[in-house]
Design a protein around this motif. Structure first.
Motif, PDB file in Angstrom:
ATOM      1  N   ASN A  35       0.840  -1.189   0.000  1.00  0.00           N
ATOM      2  CA  ASN A  35       0.000   0.000   0.000  1.00  0.00           C
ATOM      3  C   ASN A  35       0.880   1.245   0.000  1.00  0.00           C
ATOM      4  OD1 ASN A  35      -2.699  -1.200   0.220  1.00  0.00           O
ATOM      5  ND2 ASN A  35      -1.998  -1.902   2.231  1.00  0.00           N
ATOM      6  N   GLU A  36       0.247   2.396  -0.203  1.00  0.00           N
ATOM      7  CA  GLU A  36       0.988   3.655  -0.242  1.00  0.00           C
ATOM      8  C   GLU A  36       1.750   3.908   1.055  1.00  0.00           C
ATOM      9  OE1 GLU A  36       0.171   8.407  -1.199  1.00  0.00           O
ATOM     10  OE2 GLU A  36      -1.491   7.070  -0.697  1.00  0.00           O
ATOM     11  N   ASP A  37       1.188   3.465   2.183  1.00  0.00           N
ATOM     12  CA  ASP A  37       1.832   3.703   3.478  1.00  0.00           C
ATOM     13  C   ASP A  37       2.881   2.647   3.827  1.00  0.00           C
ATOM     14  OD1 ASP A  37       0.305   1.491   4.058  1.00  0.00           O
ATOM     15  OD2 ASP A  37      -0.969   2.473   5.547  1.00  0.00           O
ATOM     16  N   GLY A  38       3.144   1.728   2.909  1.00  0.00           N
ATOM     17  CA  GLY A  38       4.159   0.713   3.144  1.00  0.00           C
ATOM     18  C   GLY A  38       3.648  -0.568   3.762  1.00  0.00           C
ATOM     19  N   SER A  39       2.358  -0.641   4.061  1.00  0.00           N
ATOM     20  CA  SER A  39       1.787  -1.859   4.633  1.00  0.00           C
ATOM     21  C   SER A  39       1.490  -2.878   3.536  1.00  0.00           C
ATOM     22  CB  SER A  39       0.511  -1.535   5.410  1.00  0.00           C
ATOM     23  OG  SER A  39      -0.460  -0.956   4.548  1.00  0.00           O
ATOM     24  N   SER A  40       1.326  -4.125   3.936  1.00  0.00           N
ATOM     25  CA  SER A  40       1.064  -5.197   2.977  1.00  0.00           C
ATOM     26  C   SER A  40      -0.393  -5.191   2.535  1.00  0.00           C
ATOM     27  CB  SER A  40       1.401  -6.557   3.599  1.00  0.00           C
ATOM     28  OG  SER A  40       2.777  -6.635   3.916  1.00  0.00           O
ATOM     29  N   LEU A  41      -0.624  -5.632   1.312  1.00  0.00           N
ATOM     30  CA  LEU A  41      -1.985  -5.745   0.804  1.00  0.00           C
ATOM     31  C   LEU A  41      -2.682  -6.938   1.442  1.00  0.00           C
ATOM     32  CD1 LEU A  41      -0.656  -3.921  -1.414  1.00  0.00           C
ATOM     33  CD2 LEU A  41      -2.155  -5.062  -3.066  1.00  0.00           C
ATOM     34  N   GLN A  42      -4.003  -6.848   1.553  1.00  0.00           N
ATOM     35  CA  GLN A  42      -4.790  -7.986   1.999  1.00  0.00           C
ATOM     36  C   GLN A  42      -4.995  -8.944   0.833  1.00  0.00           C
ATOM     37  OE1 GLN A  42      -8.394  -6.402   3.702  1.00  0.00           O
ATOM     38  NE2 GLN A  42      -7.375  -5.707   5.563  1.00  0.00           N
ATOM     39  N   ASP A  43      -5.438 -10.133   1.144  1.00  0.00           N
ATOM     40  CA  ASP A  43      -5.639 -11.152   0.116  1.00  0.00           C
ATOM     41  C   ASP A  43      -6.976 -10.918  -0.580  1.00  0.00           C
ATOM     42  OD1 ASP A  43      -5.533 -13.319  -1.509  1.00  0.00           O
ATOM     43  OD2 ASP A  43      -5.730 -14.825   0.073  1.00  0.00           O
ATOM     44  N   GLU A  44      -6.998  -9.907  -1.463  1.00  0.00           N
ATOM     45  CA  GLU A  44      -8.202  -9.570  -2.229  1.00  0.00           C
ATOM     46  C   GLU A  44      -7.818  -9.472  -3.702  1.00  0.00           C
ATOM     47  OE1 GLU A  44      -9.676  -5.994  -0.501  1.00  0.00           O
ATOM     48  OE2 GLU A  44     -10.335  -6.959   1.357  1.00  0.00           O
ATOM     49  N   ARG A  45      -7.564 -10.616  -4.299  1.00  0.00           N
ATOM     50  CA  ARG A  45      -7.060 -10.649  -5.672  1.00  0.00           C
ATOM     51  C   ARG A  45      -8.090 -10.224  -6.711  1.00  0.00           C
ATOM     52  NH1 ARG A  45      -4.071 -16.333  -4.588  1.00  0.00           N
ATOM     53  NH2 ARG A  45      -5.422 -16.188  -2.763  1.00  0.00           N
ATOM     54  N   SER A  46      -9.377 -10.303  -6.371  1.00  0.00           N
ATOM     55  CA  SER A  46     -10.414  -9.971  -7.346  1.00  0.00           C
ATOM     56  C   SER A  46     -10.403  -8.493  -7.728  1.00  0.00           C
ATOM     57  CB  SER A  46     -11.793 -10.348  -6.801  1.00  0.00           C
ATOM     58  OG  SER A  46     -12.081  -9.616  -5.619  1.00  0.00           O
ATOM     59  N   SER A  47      -9.786  -7.644  -6.904  1.00  0.00           N
ATOM     60  CA  SER A  47      -9.756  -6.207  -7.194  1.00  0.00           C
ATOM     61  C   SER A  47      -8.514  -5.804  -7.987  1.00  0.00           C
ATOM     62  CB  SER A  47      -9.805  -5.407  -5.889  1.00  0.00           C
ATOM     63  OG  SER A  47      -8.646  -5.658  -5.102  1.00  0.00           O
ATOM     64  N   LEU A  48      -7.649  -6.760  -8.314  1.00  0.00           N
ATOM     65  CA  LEU A  48      -6.380  -6.457  -8.968  1.00  0.00           C
ATOM     66  C   LEU A  48      -6.387  -6.871 -10.434  1.00  0.00           C
ATOM     67  CD1 LEU A  48      -3.985  -7.733  -6.158  1.00  0.00           C
ATOM     68  CD2 LEU A  48      -4.396  -5.339  -6.756  1.00  0.00           C
ATOM     69  N   VAL A  49      -5.799  -6.025 -11.268  1.00  0.00           N
ATOM     70  CA  VAL A  49      -5.580  -6.357 -12.677  1.00  0.00           C
ATOM     71  C   VAL A  49      -4.152  -5.958 -13.027  1.00  0.00           C
ATOM     72  CG1 VAL A  49      -8.003  -6.019 -13.293  1.00  0.00           C
ATOM     73  CG2 VAL A  49      -6.393  -4.132 -13.561  1.00  0.00           C
ATOM     74  N   SER A  50      -3.628  -6.557 -14.077  1.00  0.00           N
ATOM     75  CA  SER A  50      -2.284  -6.183 -14.523  1.00  0.00           C
ATOM     76  C   SER A  50      -2.187  -6.295 -16.031  1.00  0.00           C
ATOM     77  CB  SER A  50      -1.217  -7.079 -13.875  1.00  0.00           C
ATOM     78  OG  SER A  50      -1.237  -8.380 -14.437  1.00  0.00           O
ATOM     79  N   ALA A  97       2.175  -2.899 -15.388  1.00  0.00           N
ATOM     80  CA  ALA A  97       1.289  -1.960 -14.694  1.00  0.00           C
ATOM     81  C   ALA A  97       0.295  -2.793 -13.899  1.00  0.00           C
ATOM     82  CB  ALA A  97       0.563  -1.053 -15.676  1.00  0.00           C
ATOM     83  N   VAL A  98       0.121  -2.443 -12.635  1.00  0.00           N
ATOM     84  CA  VAL A  98      -0.825  -3.133 -11.753  1.00  0.00           C
ATOM     85  C   VAL A  98      -1.823  -2.109 -11.239  1.00  0.00           C
ATOM     86  CG1 VAL A  98      -1.120  -4.422  -9.606  1.00  0.00           C
ATOM     87  CG2 VAL A  98       0.869  -4.866 -11.064  1.00  0.00           C
ATOM     88  N   PHE A  99      -3.108  -2.457 -11.297  1.00  0.00           N
ATOM     89  CA  PHE A  99      -4.160  -1.548 -10.838  1.00  0.00           C
ATOM     90  C   PHE A  99      -5.060  -2.265  -9.839  1.00  0.00           C
ATOM     91  CE2 PHE A  99      -8.538  -0.044 -11.076  1.00  0.00           C
ATOM     92  CZ  PHE A  99      -8.363   1.299 -10.769  1.00  0.00           C
ATOM     93  N   ARG A 100      -5.482  -1.515  -8.798  1.00  0.00           N
ATOM     94  CA  ARG A 100      -6.422  -2.033  -7.804  1.00  0.00           C
ATOM     95  C   ARG A 100      -7.667  -1.155  -7.805  1.00  0.00           C
ATOM     96  NH1 ARG A 100      -4.549  -2.186  -1.636  1.00  0.00           N
ATOM     97  NH2 ARG A 100      -4.153  -0.005  -2.169  1.00  0.00           N
ATOM     98  N   SER A 101      -8.829  -1.761  -7.972  1.00  0.00           N
ATOM     99  CA  SER A 101     -10.089  -1.021  -7.993  1.00  0.00           C
ATOM    100  C   SER A 101     -10.690  -0.954  -6.596  1.00  0.00           C
ATOM    101  CB  SER A 101     -11.074  -1.695  -8.960  1.00  0.00           C
ATOM    102  OG  SER A 101     -11.332  -3.033  -8.550  1.00  0.00           O
ATOM    103  N   GLY A 102     -11.792  -0.215  -6.474  1.00  0.00           N
ATOM    104  CA  GLY A 102     -12.487  -0.102  -5.197  1.00  0.00           C
ATOM    105  C   GLY A 102     -12.157   1.187  -4.477  1.00  0.00           C
ATOM    106  N   GLY A 103     -12.422   1.195  -3.170  1.00  0.00           N
ATOM    107  CA  GLY A 103     -12.221   2.400  -2.369  1.00  0.00           C
ATOM    108  C   GLY A 103     -10.777   2.844  -2.297  1.00  0.00           C
ATOM    109  N   ASN A 104      -9.854   1.901  -2.494  1.00  0.00           N
ATOM    110  CA  ASN A 104      -8.428   2.239  -2.496  1.00  0.00           C
ATOM    111  C   ASN A 104      -7.871   2.173  -3.918  1.00  0.00           C
ATOM    112  OD1 ASN A 104      -8.149   2.541   0.356  1.00  0.00           O
ATOM    113  ND2 ASN A 104      -8.172   0.322   0.567  1.00  0.00           N
ATOM    114  N   SER A 105      -8.584   2.737  -4.873  1.00  0.00           N
ATOM    115  CA  SER A 105      -8.132   2.688  -6.261  1.00  0.00           C
ATOM    116  C   SER A 105      -6.716   3.234  -6.373  1.00  0.00           C
ATOM    117  CB  SER A 105      -9.075   3.505  -7.151  1.00  0.00           C
ATOM    118  OG  SER A 105     -10.358   2.913  -7.187  1.00  0.00           O
TER     119      SER A 105
END
Length: 237
Positions: A35-50, A97-105
């Motif tokens: 994440n932007e703050d340096g924390s790890s992403l949660q296991d929510e692969r459905s919101s990710l595209v590349s 390029a990796v993109f994450r959708s949702g509230g944390n786009s």
């Protein structure tokens, strides 16, 4: 004799098919995502595209050997170099390029000169007592799309035929995407006797560029990936 020739022919065909189907220069590359703050992403692969590119070949996360894997509390974007079906050498570049959708786009873009070796590359993985890993993790930064017109008219905005927002005073800034921001954008039809130029705009993840925080610092952010598209209201001839 004929029987042995037939067996030999079939065996040779199997070998040739196996050689042709095996990807050239197989090697997996894993990028650790944060994440932007340096924390790890949660296991929510459905919101990710590349999307990724090697030479003139482009692949996405749905391609065999590509996608996202989660382990030890971290998310990784995976890319199989052999499945580009191109012979590559160390020093050739992989663009992703990796993109994450949702509230944390958010998104990240990166170009990797392929290093020497044949082992899997775990880019940004934390070093251990037994092994050091190359590179730094890739941080997903806010993704912003700005749509504007040359007047202050209000108009509905559509992506791939679906309404996604409304221009206010000729501007719509999108910071949260329900899905992939790539696609075709257009505005609702203006009053009779007028039309928009262009009629529509195609947007891809490649269009988003890293922009300095000083241009978007209201929320104390560092950098963003931004892109803008413009429409002009033109009188029919």
């Amino acid at each position: 004799m004929l029987k042995y020739k037939l067996i030999l022919t079939v065996a040779l065909l199997i070998v040739v098919q196996a050689l042709c189907s095996y990807p050239p220069n197989p090697r997996a590359v894993y990028f650790r995502l944060l994440n932007e703050d340096g924390s790890s992403l949660q296991d929510e692969r459905s919101s990710l595209v590349s999307i990724s590119r090697l030479f003139d070949v482009e692949k996405n996360h749905e391609t065999k050997g590509f996608g996202f894997v989660y382990g030890n509390g971290d998310m990784f974007a995976k890319f199989e170099l052999g499945n580009f079906q191109r012979d590559w050498l160390p020093g050739d570049t992989l663009s992703i390029a990796v993109f994450r959708s949702g509230g944390n786009s958010s998104m990240v873009k990166f170009v990797l000169p392929i290093p020497e070796g044949s082992d899997a590359i775990w880019w940004g993985y934390p070093d251990t007592a037994e092994k050091d890993y190359p590179g730094e993790p890739l941080s997903l930064l806010p993704c912003v799309l700005k749509i504007e017109t040359d007047n202050k008219k209000d108009a509905a905005v559509f992506q791939n035929g679906n309404k996604i927002g409304q221009l206010k005073d000729g501007v719509l800034t999108i910071e949260k995407f329900a899905g992939d921001p790539a696609g075709e954008y257009h505005l609702e039809a203006p009053a009779q006797g007028w039309h928009w130029e262009p009629a529509s705009k195609q947007v891809s993840l490649d269009d988003f560029t890293l922009q300095a925080a000083k241009e978007h610092d209201k929320d104390g952010r560092r950098d963003i990936y931004g892109h803008g598209i413009q429409f002009r209201l033109v009188k029919d001839e």
